[in-house]
Design a protein around this motif. Sequence first.
Motif, short mmCIF file in Angstrom:
data_model
loop_
_atom_site.label_atom_id
_atom_site.label_comp_id
_atom_site.label_asym_id
_atom_site.label_seq_id
_atom_site.Cartn_x
_atom_site.Cartn_y
_atom_site.Cartn_z
N ARG A 19 14.77 -52.47 -12.72
CA ARG A 19 15.53 -51.75 -11.69
C ARG A 19 15.81 -52.72 -10.55
O ARG A 19 14.91 -53.06 -9.79
CB ARG A 19 14.66 -50.58 -11.21
N TYR A 20 17.05 -53.19 -10.47
CA TYR A 20 17.37 -54.20 -9.46
C TYR A 20 18.20 -53.62 -8.32
O TYR A 20 18.89 -52.63 -8.50
CB TYR A 20 18.06 -55.39 -10.12
N GLY A 21 18.11 -54.24 -7.17
CA GLY A 21 18.90 -53.80 -6.02
C GLY A 21 18.13 -52.89 -5.08
O GLY A 21 18.65 -52.46 -4.06
N TYR A 22 16.89 -52.61 -5.39
CA TYR A 22 16.10 -51.69 -4.56
C TYR A 22 14.86 -52.35 -3.95
O TYR A 22 14.02 -51.67 -3.38
CB TYR A 22 15.72 -50.45 -5.38
N GLY A 23 14.78 -53.66 -4.09
CA GLY A 23 13.64 -54.39 -3.55
C GLY A 23 13.52 -54.22 -2.04
O GLY A 23 12.42 -54.16 -1.49
N ILE A 27 10.82 -51.15 -3.61
CA ILE A 27 10.73 -50.70 -5.00
C ILE A 27 10.83 -51.91 -5.92
O ILE A 27 11.84 -52.62 -5.93
CB ILE A 27 11.86 -49.70 -5.31
N PRO A 29 11.03 -54.14 -9.47
CA PRO A 29 11.93 -53.93 -10.61
C PRO A 29 11.29 -53.22 -11.80
O PRO A 29 11.97 -52.56 -12.56
CB PRO A 29 12.35 -55.33 -11.01
N MET A 125 17.40 -43.45 -13.51
CA MET A 125 16.95 -43.31 -12.12
C MET A 125 17.20 -44.64 -11.41
O MET A 125 16.62 -45.64 -11.80
CB MET A 125 15.46 -42.94 -12.16
N MET A 126 18.07 -44.61 -10.41
CA MET A 126 18.43 -45.85 -9.71
C MET A 126 18.86 -46.93 -10.70
O MET A 126 18.31 -48.04 -10.71
CB MET A 126 17.28 -46.37 -8.85
N TYR A 132 8.28 -46.84 -13.35
CA TYR A 132 7.61 -47.56 -12.28
C TYR A 132 6.40 -46.70 -11.91
O TYR A 132 6.52 -45.72 -11.16
CB TYR A 132 8.58 -47.76 -11.12
N ALA A 135 5.20 -45.64 -8.20
CA ALA A 135 5.98 -44.65 -7.46
C ALA A 135 6.21 -43.38 -8.28
O ALA A 135 6.77 -42.41 -7.79
CB ALA A 135 7.32 -45.25 -7.04
N ILE A 137 8.23 -42.93 -10.88
CA ILE A 137 9.65 -42.67 -11.16
C ILE A 137 10.08 -43.36 -12.46
O ILE A 137 9.42 -44.27 -12.94
CB ILE A 137 10.56 -43.15 -10.00
#
Lengths: 333, 239
Positions: A19-23, A27, A29, A125-126, A132, A135, A137
């Motif tokens: 999951r990238y772009g939420y660091g 959050i 990856p 999700m995202m 993850y 969290a 999710i």
Amino acid sequence: MSITVIKPGLLVTLQDTGRYGYGKFGISPAGAMDSFAYLIANRLVGNEDEQAALEITWSGFAVEFERSLWVAITGGDLTPTIDGERVPMWRPVLIKAGSCLSFQQPVAGCRAYLAVSGGFDVPIMMNSYSTYLRAGIGGYEGRALKKGDTLSVRLSRLPLEAPERFLDEYGGFFTVRWFVSAGGYTDSNREIEIRVLKGRQYDDFDEFSQQALFDEFFTVTPQSDRMGYRLSGPTLQVIHSNEYISEPVAVGTVQVPADGQLIILMADRQTLGGYPKIAQIASVDIPLLAQLPAGGKIRFREISLPEAEQLSSARIRELRLIEAMIKRKLKEW
Amino acid sequence: MSKSYSFYPLGDAAVLIQFADIVSEEVHRQVTTVARTLEQSPFRGWIESIPSFTSIAVYYDARKIIKPDGYDTVYAYVCNILEQQLDDATAEKGSVDKEIVEIPVCYGADYGPDLDEVAQRNGLLPEEVIQLHSGQDYLIYAIGFAPGFPYVGGVSEKIATPRKKTPRLRIPAGSVGIAGMQTGIYPIETPGGWQIIGRTPLALFQPEAQSPTLLNSGQYIRFLPITAEEYEHLREVSL
């Protein structure tokens, strides 16, 4: 309904490339620890996109198939078996409805990937299917699989009526007669060399520590998980024990907390770290490390940044080639 | 922006841009401006940037970057792109407005079981602790540790309190705590050793929402004392 968990095993989660772009939100990856094996598993069942696959850790996992499905098992060899018959890895396998697939014991590596044709039907999700855990999710309800969980599978990308001349039949499954030769990636040898770049604070360490990093063996401890590998080895110390300002880290960052024992950050790492960083694993060697079980021994070897980049792009070319070959084989039907 | 930054490789797939080696609001304003610029005009192969106290990490996908002749490494090429973007960021004269996020907090009682201990240890009344804690704005230097957890500037020395000797096994989401000079809010239920002085009804981590976290790096937090009734009311309407 497509597959049901009979035995949950040590830790089984759904993962994709991450999951990238939420660091910036804290959050991490997540994603498959051995991204290479994950990707090959997907391609082998005709998934050209990044569908969620099961990451099966160590042993004890068993699932029942309620309908016939094309699957591929890659990564660590955890002895996948149906009715006492070994299920071959690194190739498409058509598992018959009613069969129970179980993972007996690890013989090489420690994480297997199971992809199904079409992919597991879980919500995105995202922009990611990855579980993850911290969290809660992604993946299957944000958690590891439990006994009785049922996973649905999307429409198969491979025809379920494959021509018999391409297949071998066993009790509970059919297999094709070709496979991806990937023995080199998940070495059963428990002493491995891992290539690293010097970390940003390498020079802050005393002379003994700087040498010990490359001269000594470091052992993976049982306290290792998807967040990080905790190693035991010589105690490494910085010259001046000043406080470091927390800064972003990456997968493969090797940090040294006050007790002097190394921690290698993995898929579920925190996004920021405040410990001095003595080294950074070359990305080409992350999948290899991800397959090293507790008790495995590591020796670090320094390489330069240009070397690390060349190794990484060579690996990508290799992967592209394997993907193209798989695609060609699947088209034969 | 004068050349007040340095580049370091963070492995073979990320660059760390460091702006200073001391934490200050001024340095962090620089971090925020640059982080914004990088998001607004991502270069080919850019994956994401993570801003922190004095630095930003820029993660890239080398597969998508075609390195022109004259560069030894993809890293060197990415640094070159970043250098231009950093210069543009200055040209824009990034006057970042002070963005304040109000966090309603119900202090004490079940919401903040350690409020009395924090007061006693510092020779204060609980009301004085509340006043000191909510009487200043806190710059969010980074989001990390857990999804949506804000790392903020220090609390007043008058209410600084060491962590609990034995961490609690379960701290509810929204709990506001003090650990030494730090203050923070727990976005998710976790174990922890912070002194819990209150709780906010707001959800700091909303994975289903457009923006998954309430807070962002570079914003300021202002704690707003509320009553238990207000807490319960806000909790209801926010669910």
